[in-house]
Design an enzyme around this catalytic site. Structure first.
Site, PDB file in Angstrom:
ATOM      1  N   SER A 247      -3.546  23.066 -67.756  1.00 54.91           N
ATOM      2  CA  SER A 247      -2.523  23.924 -67.620  1.00 54.91           C
ATOM      3  C   SER A 247      -2.700  25.238 -67.786  1.00 54.91           C
ATOM      4  O   SER A 247      -1.987  26.081 -67.310  1.00 54.91           O
ATOM      5  CB  SER A 247      -1.503  23.528 -68.815  1.00 54.91           C
TER       6      SER A 247
ATOM      7  N   LYS B 123      -2.128  33.465 -72.103  1.00 54.10           N
ATOM      8  CA  LYS B 123      -1.299  32.588 -71.665  1.00 54.10           C
ATOM      9  C   LYS B 123       0.221  32.545 -72.199  1.00 54.10           C
ATOM     10  O   LYS B 123       0.310  32.873 -73.223  1.00 54.10           O
ATOM     11  CB  LYS B 123      -1.908  31.281 -72.292  1.00 54.10           C
TER      12      LYS B 123
ATOM     13  N   SER C 175      -6.763  21.191 -71.070  1.00 53.66           N
ATOM     14  CA  SER C 175      -6.288  22.396 -70.311  1.00 53.66           C
ATOM     15  C   SER C 175      -7.018  23.829 -70.289  1.00 53.66           C
ATOM     16  O   SER C 175      -6.756  24.792 -69.677  1.00 53.66           O
ATOM     17  CB  SER C 175      -4.819  22.785 -71.088  1.00 53.66           C
TER      18      SER C 175
HETATM   19  N1  GLN Z   1      -3.414  17.537 -68.076  1.00 56.10           N
HETATM   20  C1  GLN Z   1      -3.336  17.222 -69.612  1.00 56.10           C
HETATM   21  C2  GLN Z   1      -1.548  16.961 -69.770  1.00 56.10           C
HETATM   22  O1  GLN Z   1      -1.130  17.039 -68.690  1.00 56.10           O
HETATM   23  C3  GLN Z   1      -3.749  18.117 -70.761  1.00 56.10           C
HETATM   24  C4  GLN Z   1      -2.654  19.284 -70.700  1.00 56.10           C
HETATM   25  C5  GLN Z   1      -3.073  20.272 -71.875  1.00 56.10           C
HETATM   26  O2  GLN Z   1      -4.312  20.172 -72.239  1.00 56.10           O
HETATM   27  N2  GLN Z   1      -2.220  20.937 -72.183  1.00 56.10           N
HETATM   28  O3  GLN Z   1      -1.032  16.634 -70.590  1.00 56.10           O
END
Ligand code: GLN
Length: 491
Positions: free
Chosen positions: A158, A78, A182
């Site tokens: 994400s 990532k 995410s």
């Molecule tokens: N979808 C969540 C957010 O927008 C979680 C994102 C994440 O876990 N990095 O913050």
């Protein structure tokens, strides 16, 4: 069997038995990346030459009898993990030219284990999102399609680039990070297994910070066993991260065959949300029937503060983000847009460098932290966060693990849910509470929707009891027998 159907565990055995070399494996996966990435956009940066050099070194190490189970295995990283000498963007334009002079602990541990890096996987900008639509480098396409439709779907977020890369067979496994879901939600959207370990299990050193009290690294892979192999290498205390835990790391693979006999599995009433897709609820019922048939006891539990999870998360996470992102000022890292004076330079740099979602979060964050609102929002949210943690502590006095759906829907279309940020935030309703409590949670592919898209079930465990999470997940995986494959993949 095609080289693209291998799991990490099977590939490791083939490498050890010299039936295949890492150079062959990596050449094939480099080829898959070159063929599929222009369409799927799963990688922001590809590193084929580095991967091949690492593969050669891995083959030498295997020949010398010094291999680990990850030596020579091609992975996607990532693009939130700083990688020495390899551009790291967090999917933000503000970090477009950033080449870290140092390595994150987790990526460094994988390197030390001999894993090969194919490239840096796309993500939502600074990991803020559930769809990969907020990436400054374009959206990622989910390799899965609805039956009979060619509509482009999101891979979740994400860690959507990581998810798409593994699902499309462009990598054997990937790293993700999970702040509110995410790892788990994109795993569910792409038919993969993925675990967010206990907060503190993996070092955050060198991971570009989003919300420091929530961020955790974890693996995403084709099955539960591969996640255990990856987490074995990624986890462990690090003196450079004061929140990393001084705990021995067990061999997570030994938990895989424990079974669930005698385990008590909690089903939280509050997760039966009105309006949830009935298919998801039916799959949840199937999951608990599978575990019961395997010898577990199903126990109804209550997590009474669940409904406050999202509002608390969307105060705490932006608050921490607004403070973490203050460092991108055009002076120290990445991009700069010059102005007439210092303040003008800051403003121009941040206006040009951050996307709309990141700006929205910075504004929410600075608002809830500002004088006059701090007590009403941030402090209150911290108190409710404690109540959410207490819910889990009380539940884990009665049960060994908790079973829930991972997400309220299957993958949605690119462009859907974009008009209203709150609709997008609702995606995290099942994943956010475990993040706020810091407990480990894993998504396991458990079935297909009527539209032919993968759906996941979530297993939540006690702090530092990833082993039970792995045991329950492995049992679910076995019962589900999920073998479906996405349409767009290397063959
Ligand atoms: N979808 C969540 C957010 O927008 C979680 C994102 C994440 O876990 N990095 O913050």
């Amino acid at each position: 069997m095609s080289i693209f159907d291998l799991t990490i565990a099977v590939a490791a055995r083939a490498l050890a038995a010299k039936q295949i070399s890492s150079v062959e494996l990596v050449t094939a996966y480099n080829g898959a990346v070159a063929a599929l990435n222009p369409r799927l956009n799963a990688f922001i940066t590809t590193t084929p030459d580095l991967a091949l050099a690492q593969a050669k070194a891995a083959d030498a190490r295997i020949a010398a009898g010094e291999a680990t189970p990850l030596t020579g295995i091609p992975l996607a990283m990532k693009d939130l993990f700083c990688t020495a000498g390899v551009r790291t963007t967090a999917a933000s334009k503000i970090l477009e030219p950033f080449i870290p002079p140092y390595e994150s602990t987790v990526s460094g541990k994988l390197k030390t284990a001999g894993a090969v890096m194919l490239g840096k996987a796309n993500l939502d900008e600074f990991a803020m999102g559930s769809s990969n639509i907020t990436s400054g480098y374009g959206p990622v396409e989910n390799p899965w399609k609805r039956t009979g439709s060619d509509a482009r779907l999101v891979p979740g977020g994400s860690s959507g680039g990581s998810a798409a890369a593994v699902a499309a067979r462009m990598a054997l496994g990937a790293t993700g990070t999970d702040t509110g879901g995410s790892i788990r939600q994109p795993a569910a959207f792409t038919g993969l297994a993925g675990i967010k370990p206990t907060y503190g299990r993996c070092s955050r050193y060198g991971i570009i910070a989003f919300a420091s009290s929530l961020d955790q690294a974890g693996p995403m892979a084709r099955n539960v066993e591969d996640c255990a192999l990856l987490l074995n290498a990624m986890a462990g205390f690090d003196e450079r991260d004061s929140t990393s835990a001084q705990r021995a790391v067990p061999d997570f693979t030994t938990a895989l065959n424990r079974g669930v006999k005698g385990l008590r599995i909690g089903i939280p009433a509050e997760y039966r949300l009105e309006g949830t897709n009935p298919e998801i609820l039916a799959l949840w019922d199937k999951g608990l029937a599978w575990l019961r048939a395997a010898g577990a006891e199903i126990v109804d539990i209550s997590l009474p503060h669940t409904q406050y999870g999202l509002p608390v998360y969307y105060i705490v996470a932006p608050a921490e983000a607004s403070s973490n992102l203050a460092r991108y000022d055009g002076v120290r890292f990445g991009a700069r847009v010059d102005g007439v004076d210092l303040i003008d330079m800051y403003e121009r740099t941040r206006a040009a460098g951050f996307g709309a979602e990141v700006k929205r979060r910075i504004m929410i964050g600075t608002y809830v932290l500002s004088h006059g609102y701090y007590d009403a929002y941030y402090l209150k949210a911290q108190k409710v966060r404690n109540l959410i943690l207490r819910d889990f502590t009380e539940a884990f006095a009665k049960v060994d693990a908790i079973l829930t759906p991972t997400a309220p829907s299957a993958a949605f279309g690119l462009g859907e849910k974009m008009d209203d940020p709150v609709t997008m935030y609702l995606n995290d309703v099942f994943t956010v509470p475990a993040s706020l409590a810091g407990v480990p949670a894993m998504s396991v592919p458990a079935g297909l929707s009527s539209e032919g898209l993968p759906l996941g079930l979530q297993v939540i465990g006690r702090h530092f009891d990833e082993e039970t999470v792995f045991a329950v997940s492995a049992a679910l995986e076995k019962a589900a027998g999920f073998t479906a494959l996405p349409e767009l993949r290397a063959k």
